[in-house]
Design a protein around this motif. Structure first.
Motif, PDB file in Angstrom:
ATOM      1  N   ILE A 228       0.841  -1.201   0.000  1.00 12.45           N
ATOM      2  CA  ILE A 228       0.000   0.000   0.000  1.00 12.45           C
ATOM      3  C   ILE A 228       0.870   1.243   0.000  1.00 12.45           C
ATOM      4  O   ILE A 228       2.003   1.224   0.497  1.00 12.45           O
ATOM      5  CB  ILE A 228      -0.959  -0.020   1.220  1.00 12.45           C
ATOM      6  CG1 ILE A 228      -2.054   1.037   1.086  1.00 12.45           C
ATOM      7  CG2 ILE A 228      -0.188   0.109   2.524  1.00 12.45           C
ATOM      8  CD1 ILE A 228      -3.210   0.847   2.051  1.00 12.45           C
ATOM      9  N   SER A 229       0.351   2.301  -0.594  1.00 12.54           N
ATOM     10  CA  SER A 229       1.008   3.609  -0.583  1.00 12.54           C
ATOM     11  C   SER A 229      -0.069   4.672  -0.428  1.00 12.54           C
ATOM     12  O   SER A 229      -1.257   4.350  -0.304  1.00 12.54           O
ATOM     13  CB  SER A 229       1.781   3.837  -1.893  1.00 12.54           C
ATOM     14  OG  SER A 229       0.880   4.113  -2.948  1.00 12.54           O
ATOM     15  N   ALA A 230       0.321   5.904  -0.495  1.00 17.16           N
ATOM     16  CA  ALA A 230      -0.645   6.997  -0.403  1.00 17.16           C
ATOM     17  C   ALA A 230      -1.527   7.077  -1.652  1.00 17.16           C
ATOM     18  O   ALA A 230      -2.623   7.640  -1.612  1.00 17.16           O
ATOM     19  CB  ALA A 230       0.086   8.322  -0.206  1.00 17.16           C
ATOM     20  N   THR A 231      -1.084   6.472  -2.762  1.00 16.72           N
ATOM     21  CA  THR A 231      -1.823   6.593  -4.015  1.00 16.72           C
ATOM     22  C   THR A 231      -2.503   5.316  -4.498  1.00 16.72           C
ATOM     23  O   THR A 231      -3.317   5.358  -5.404  1.00 16.72           O
ATOM     24  CB  THR A 231      -0.888   7.092  -5.137  1.00 16.72           C
ATOM     25  OG1 THR A 231       0.186   6.152  -5.289  1.00 16.72           O
ATOM     26  CG2 THR A 231      -0.326   8.470  -4.814  1.00 16.72           C
ATOM     27  N   GLY A 232      -2.169   4.154  -3.885  1.00 13.59           N
ATOM     28  CA  GLY A 232      -2.775   2.911  -4.341  1.00 13.59           C
ATOM     29  C   GLY A 232      -2.330   1.707  -3.554  1.00 13.59           C
ATOM     30  O   GLY A 232      -1.640   1.832  -2.547  1.00 13.59           O
ATOM     31  N   ALA A 233      -2.720   0.527  -4.041  1.00 17.30           N
ATOM     32  CA  ALA A 233      -2.402  -0.713  -3.334  1.00 17.30           C
ATOM     33  C   ALA A 233      -2.450  -1.904  -4.280  1.00 17.30           C
ATOM     34  O   ALA A 233      -3.044  -1.834  -5.357  1.00 17.30           O
ATOM     35  CB  ALA A 233      -3.403  -0.930  -2.203  1.00 17.30           C
ATOM     36  N   ALA A 234      -1.826  -3.000  -3.841  1.00 18.19           N
ATOM     37  CA  ALA A 234      -1.952  -4.292  -4.509  1.00 18.19           C
ATOM     38  C   ALA A 234      -2.782  -5.160  -3.583  1.00 18.19           C
ATOM     39  O   ALA A 234      -2.498  -5.264  -2.386  1.00 18.19           O
ATOM     40  CB  ALA A 234      -0.591  -4.926  -4.762  1.00 18.19           C
ATOM     41  N   ILE A 235      -3.834  -5.763  -4.142  1.00 18.69           N
ATOM     42  CA  ILE A 235      -4.788  -6.522  -3.345  1.00 18.69           C
ATOM     43  C   ILE A 235      -4.865  -7.948  -3.873  1.00 18.69           C
ATOM     44  O   ILE A 235      -4.939  -8.169  -5.075  1.00 18.69           O
ATOM     45  CB  ILE A 235      -6.186  -5.867  -3.436  1.00 18.69           C
ATOM     46  CG1 ILE A 235      -6.117  -4.440  -2.899  1.00 18.69           C
ATOM     47  CG2 ILE A 235      -7.215  -6.691  -2.692  1.00 18.69           C
ATOM     48  CD1 ILE A 235      -7.379  -3.639  -3.161  1.00 18.69           C
TER      49      ILE A 235
ATOM     50  N   ARG B   1      -4.410 -11.183  -8.119  1.00 22.67           N
ATOM     51  CA  ARG B   1      -4.088  -9.855  -7.578  1.00 22.67           C
ATOM     52  C   ARG B   1      -4.647  -8.770  -8.488  1.00 22.67           C
ATOM     53  O   ARG B   1      -4.760  -8.942  -9.697  1.00 22.67           O
ATOM     54  CB  ARG B   1      -2.583  -9.666  -7.466  1.00 22.67           C
ATOM     55  CG  ARG B   1      -1.989 -10.391  -6.305  1.00 22.67           C
ATOM     56  CD  ARG B   1      -0.629  -9.863  -6.000  1.00 22.67           C
ATOM     57  NE  ARG B   1      -0.124 -10.580  -4.840  1.00 22.67           N
ATOM     58  CZ  ARG B   1       0.871 -10.159  -4.119  1.00 22.67           C
ATOM     59  NH1 ARG B   1       1.503  -9.055  -4.434  1.00 22.67           N
ATOM     60  NH2 ARG B   1       1.279 -10.846  -3.076  1.00 22.67           N
ATOM     61  N   ILE B   2      -4.963  -7.645  -7.857  1.00 20.20           N
ATOM     62  CA  ILE B   2      -5.343  -6.448  -8.614  1.00 20.20           C
ATOM     63  C   ILE B   2      -4.574  -5.270  -8.041  1.00 20.20           C
ATOM     64  O   ILE B   2      -4.221  -5.243  -6.859  1.00 20.20           O
ATOM     65  CB  ILE B   2      -6.871  -6.172  -8.550  1.00 20.20           C
ATOM     66  CG1 ILE B   2      -7.337  -5.998  -7.114  1.00 20.20           C
ATOM     67  CG2 ILE B   2      -7.648  -7.241  -9.277  1.00 20.20           C
ATOM     68  CD1 ILE B   2      -8.792  -5.564  -6.996  1.00 20.20           C
ATOM     69  N   GLY B   3      -4.300  -4.325  -8.910  1.00 16.39           N
ATOM     70  CA  GLY B   3      -3.680  -3.073  -8.484  1.00 16.39           C
ATOM     71  C   GLY B   3      -4.745  -1.989  -8.567  1.00 16.39           C
ATOM     72  O   GLY B   3      -5.485  -1.929  -9.551  1.00 16.39           O
ATOM     73  N   VAL B   4      -4.818  -1.178  -7.521  1.00 16.76           N
ATOM     74  CA  VAL B   4      -5.822  -0.107  -7.503  1.00 16.76           C
ATOM     75  C   VAL B   4      -5.164   1.230  -7.253  1.00 16.76           C
ATOM     76  O   VAL B   4      -4.115   1.326  -6.614  1.00 16.76           O
ATOM     77  CB  VAL B   4      -6.908  -0.357  -6.422  1.00 16.76           C
ATOM     78  CG1 VAL B   4      -7.656  -1.643  -6.707  1.00 16.76           C
ATOM     79  CG2 VAL B   4      -6.339  -0.358  -5.017  1.00 16.76           C
ATOM     80  N   ALA B   5      -5.797   2.255  -7.780  1.00 14.95           N
ATOM     81  CA  ALA B   5      -5.424   3.647  -7.487  1.00 14.95           C
ATOM     82  C   ALA B   5      -6.528   4.226  -6.632  1.00 14.95           C
ATOM     83  O   ALA B   5      -7.707   3.966  -6.864  1.00 14.95           O
ATOM     84  CB  ALA B   5      -5.269   4.441  -8.777  1.00 14.95           C
ATOM     85  N   PHE B   6      -6.138   4.994  -5.623  1.00 11.02           N
ATOM     86  CA  PHE B   6      -7.124   5.643  -4.763  1.00 11.02           C
ATOM     87  C   PHE B   6      -7.621   6.923  -5.432  1.00 11.02           C
ATOM     88  O   PHE B   6      -6.824   7.680  -5.990  1.00 11.02           O
ATOM     89  CB  PHE B   6      -6.531   5.972  -3.397  1.00 11.02           C
ATOM     90  CG  PHE B   6      -6.036   4.759  -2.646  1.00 11.02           C
ATOM     91  CD1 PHE B   6      -6.761   3.581  -2.627  1.00 11.02           C
ATOM     92  CD2 PHE B   6      -4.842   4.798  -1.965  1.00 11.02           C
ATOM     93  CE1 PHE B   6      -6.311   2.465  -1.930  1.00 11.02           C
ATOM     94  CE2 PHE B   6      -4.378   3.698  -1.256  1.00 11.02           C
ATOM     95  CZ  PHE B   6      -5.105   2.517  -1.255  1.00 11.02           C
TER      96      PHE B   6
END
Length: 79
Positions: free
Chosen positions: A32-39, A73-78
């Motif tokens: 996780i980061s301030a801009t997104g995550a790997a789930i 897995r998926i990558g997301v942007a917040f």
């Protein structure tokens, strides 16, 4: 390899839920980061393009959009 992300990612193992249209799907945040995550999730077919990620441990609800998909897995942007 040169890191090109805007914000550094941190490796974690956090239980979370994907919420969309009243449905909730269990998942695990792997980084996780301030801009997104790997789930990590067991059923990618059910994951919509946009959803709310609920992280109970941190009492967070974050609007997300999927930017990549790869097996379980998926990558997301917040947003």
């Amino acid at each position: 390899m040169v890191e090109t992300r805007i914000a550094p990612r941190y490796r974690v193992t956090k239980a979370a839920k994907i919420e969309h249209g009243g449905d909730k799907i269990g998942c695990v945040i792997r980084d996780i980061s301030a801009t997104g995550a790997a789930i990590e999730i067991s059923d990618l077919v059910r994951v919509p393009r946009e959803f709310t990620l609920i992280i109970p441990e941190d009492r967070l609800k974050l609007r997300c959009r999927v930017v990549w998909r790869k097996e379980y897995r998926i990558g997301v942007a917040f947003d």
